[in-house]
Scaffold this active site. Structure first.
Site, PDB file in Angstrom:
ATOM      1  N   LYS A  83       0.731  -0.928  -0.199  1.00 51.87           N
ATOM      2  CA  LYS A  83       0.059   0.084   0.018  1.00 51.87           C
ATOM      3  C   LYS A  83       1.064   1.243   0.111  1.00 51.87           C
ATOM      4  O   LYS A  83       1.868   1.343   0.968  1.00 51.87           O
ATOM      5  CB  LYS A  83      -1.085   0.083   1.394  1.00 51.87           C
ATOM      6  CG  LYS A  83      -1.948   1.202   0.905  1.00 51.87           C
ATOM      7  CD  LYS A  83      -2.687   1.488   2.558  1.00 51.87           C
ATOM      8  CE  LYS A  83      -2.005   2.338   3.601  1.00 51.87           C
ATOM      9  NZ  LYS A  83      -1.708   3.736   2.703  1.00 51.87           N
ATOM     10  N   GLU A 125      10.280   0.769  10.206  1.00 51.67           N
ATOM     11  CA  GLU A 125      11.471   1.631  10.097  1.00 51.67           C
ATOM     12  C   GLU A 125      10.533   2.961  10.459  1.00 51.67           C
ATOM     13  O   GLU A 125       9.825   3.492   9.610  1.00 51.67           O
ATOM     14  CB  GLU A 125      11.839   1.705   8.605  1.00 51.67           C
ATOM     15  CG  GLU A 125      13.198   2.252   8.463  1.00 51.67           C
ATOM     16  CD  GLU A 125      13.190   3.447   8.097  1.00 51.67           C
ATOM     17  OE1 GLU A 125      13.194   4.467   8.871  1.00 51.67           O
ATOM     18  OE2 GLU A 125      13.254   3.950   6.966  1.00 51.67           O
ATOM     19  N   CYS A 135      13.301  10.306   7.550  1.00 57.26           N
ATOM     20  CA  CYS A 135      13.484   9.673   8.888  1.00 57.26           C
ATOM     21  C   CYS A 135      14.716   9.818   9.515  1.00 57.26           C
ATOM     22  O   CYS A 135      14.793   9.963  10.761  1.00 57.26           O
ATOM     23  CB  CYS A 135      13.159   8.299   8.647  1.00 57.26           C
ATOM     24  SG  CYS A 135      13.991   7.495   7.475  1.00 57.26           S
ATOM     25  N   GLU A 186      10.269  14.686  16.657  1.00 57.70           N
ATOM     26  CA  GLU A 186      10.515  14.676  15.165  1.00 57.70           C
ATOM     27  C   GLU A 186       9.481  15.855  14.512  1.00 57.70           C
ATOM     28  O   GLU A 186       8.475  15.894  14.746  1.00 57.70           O
ATOM     29  CB  GLU A 186      10.197  13.204  14.745  1.00 57.70           C
ATOM     30  CG  GLU A 186      10.679  13.057  13.263  1.00 57.70           C
ATOM     31  CD  GLU A 186      10.421  11.857  12.657  1.00 57.70           C
ATOM     32  OE1 GLU A 186       9.366  11.121  12.742  1.00 57.70           O
ATOM     33  OE2 GLU A 186      11.317  11.352  12.119  1.00 57.70           O
TER      34      GLU A 186
END
Ligand code: NAI
Ligand code: MG
Length: 499
Positions: free
Chosen positions: A195, A271, A305, A402
């Site tokens: 997806k 991840e 990331c 983040e």
């Protein structure tokens, strides 16, 4: 969302750089582009303008079921189940060649759908090609061992594929994450239901068309456009999917793991996010270090990331580095992704834009100093000026959370001990870097930082042959390199009684 009555399965697209091509819009299931079972579609938005550019068909749980059945049949009964590993590898090599032939189209789709600078998008496609070739090469080199125990038995292990793998990818590197997931899964002989992210469905569908052209048998690779809470959740909890690989937020990573635990204990690799430290010692080459700080945080508009979002500078060179970095950040060309000179394009969506800007406001409120940026760039689309916050203290949220945008937090450190303590002061552990002229400092810091990657005198220099993944809350498992093959195989032990 609306009925698909008006949404075709293919449509001619003309991109802002004049590239014309046929864009598939359907779900790619069992080797064909099809409409979703529930007849839904969703809008595709160009983040450089905020305009809706079209619609794609939307997968729901019902379509996940159909795709999984196709993938299961392909795995157990189709030509894939009997194909030699060398032929499997050859298909990946053919797919890589098709990526190469279509590089301009693929890169243009990425720039259009994600908003990233075309020069970076071309780099992404180059890395997709490298990754697909690398795993194409692995396909016929995956094997078990003979293990001797005693003279009465003969034992060996096999590295078998797992079966149907679910893969859920994010929007920051739509095609690169596609290649990182498809490459090792296919090399190992699995079949996949992947997806794409709802913000960036276009590239994955075009790549699906290339899979068909390469000659992958129907059902081996299925590509679905859809949302996380519906299609994504259906993948994570599916009883016939035996492995799920996810890249995205830590929040959703936890949900994936929970769904796996509550369904069939499918194998999970994650991840996730990061807040990676980029540490500059006084004996570093300052000009080069500043280049890497800049690249570390502003590459891909900060939507990385592994972004080097916490910069720690040794106190003796702090002022000098801030001055140099401010100048450097302001020379980054921000704007139209299709301009070849652009380095920083648009943020992917209005939601991400708002999220980043709320962190910028928070940083100001928390008392950090805006050295440059701190505001919108231009008047349309989702562009943000490269932003540098100095005087950031450890308790500030902009130092801990983040942000996933072009926003950098800088602070000082005293010595090696202080640098390591600050570097490790996070629950994440995806990446890190140290800049120094001393090999012993580099090694000591590299050994003691708790992160899956440590760059020395560089940043963001990923390569498909090098394992990548997180310590701590940055994830589980490793992608890329030989390591990724572990994610997609399981070991079978065969023990033969010779007595
Ligand atoms: P997200 O984690 O919600 O989305 C990533 C993927 O997960 C998408 O394909 C999405 O459809 C899917 N997803 C969402 N909810 C799901 C669920 N319940 N079950 C299964 N799949 C689900 O990330 P989002 O909202 O796009 O971004 C939020 C933040 O996440 C970013 O600001 C950033 O901090 C982080 N992020 C990290 C990425 C990375 O590369 N590690 C990539 C994207 C986002
Ligand atoms: Mg988009």
């Amino acid at each position: 969302m609306s009925s698909t009555a008006s949404v075709p399965l293919f449509q001619k697209f003309k991109l802002p750089n004049g590239v014309e091509y046929e864009q598939p819009l359907g779900l790619f299931i069992n080797g064909e582009f099809v409409t979703g079972k529930e007849g839904k579609a969703f809008e595709v938005i160009n983040p450089s303008t905020g305009n809706v550019v079209g619609k794609v068909h939307e997968a729901t749980a019902a379509d996940v079921d159909i795709a999984v059945d196709a993938a299961e049949t392909a795995f157990y009964d189709g030509p894939w189940s009997k194909m030699s590993s060398a032929d499997r590898g050859h298909l990946l090599l053919k797919l890589a060649d098709l990526f190469e032939e279509n590089l301009t189209i693929l890169a243009s789709i990425e720039a259009f759908d994600n908003g990233k600078a075309i020069q970076l998008a071309k780099g992404d496609i180059g890395a997709c090609i490298g990754c697909l070739r690398y795993y194409g090469g692995w396909a016929d080199k995956i094997h078990g061992k003979v293990i001797e125990t005693n003279s009465e038995s003969f034992n060996f292990t096999k590295q078998e594929p797992i079966g149907v793998c679910g893969q859920i990818i994010p929007w920051n590197f739509p095609l690169l994450m596609w290649a990182w997931k498809i490459g090792p899964a296919i090399a190992c002989g699995n079949t996949v239901v992947l997806k794409t992210a709802e913000q960036t469905p276009l590239g994955g569908l075009f790549a699906a068309k290339l899979c068909k052209e390469a000659g992958f048998p129907p059902g081996v690779i299925n590509i679905l456009s859809g949302f996380g809470r519906t299609a994504g959740a259906a993948i994570a909890s599916h009883m016939k999917i035996h492995k799920v690989a996810f890249t995205g937020s830590t929040l959703v990573g936890r949900q994936i793991m929970k769904a796996a635990a509550e369904s069939n204990l499918k194998k999970v690799t994650l991840e996730l996010g990061g807040k990676s430290p980029n540490i500059v010692f006084e004996d570093a080459d300052i000009d080069r270090a500043v280049e890497w700080i800049n690249f570390g945080i502003y590459y891909n508009a900060g939507q990385c990331c592994c972004a080097g979002s916490r910069v720690y500078v040794q106190e003796s060179i702090y002022d000098k580095v801030i001055e140099a970095f401010k100048k450097r950040a302001q020379t980054n060309v921000v704007g139209n992704p299709f301009d070849e000179a652009t380095f920083q394009g648009a943020q992917v969506s209005e939601a991400q834009y708002n999220r980043i800007m709320s962190y910028v406001e928070l940083g100001k409120k928390e008392g950090a100093t805006v050295e440059v940026g701190g505001e919108r760039h231009g008047t349309e689309g989702y562009f943000i000026k490269p932003t540098v916050f100095s005087n950031v203290t450890e308790d500030m949220r902009i130092m801990k959370e983040e942000i996933f945008g072009p926003v950098c937090a800088i602070a000082k450190f005293k010595d090696v001990e202080d640098a390591i303590r600050k570097g490790n002061s996070t629950t994440y552990g995806l990446a890190s870097a140290v800049h120094t002229g001393s090999l012993s400092t580099a090694m000591e810091v590299a050994n003691r930082l708790r992160a899956g990657t440590v760059w020395v005198n560089s940043y963001n220099t990923l390569h498909w042959a090098l394992p990548f993944g997180g310590y701590g809350e940055s994830g589980i498992g490793r992608e890329l390199g030989k390591e990724a093959l572990r994610n997609y195989t399981q070991v079978k032990t065969v023990s033969i009684n010779l007595s």
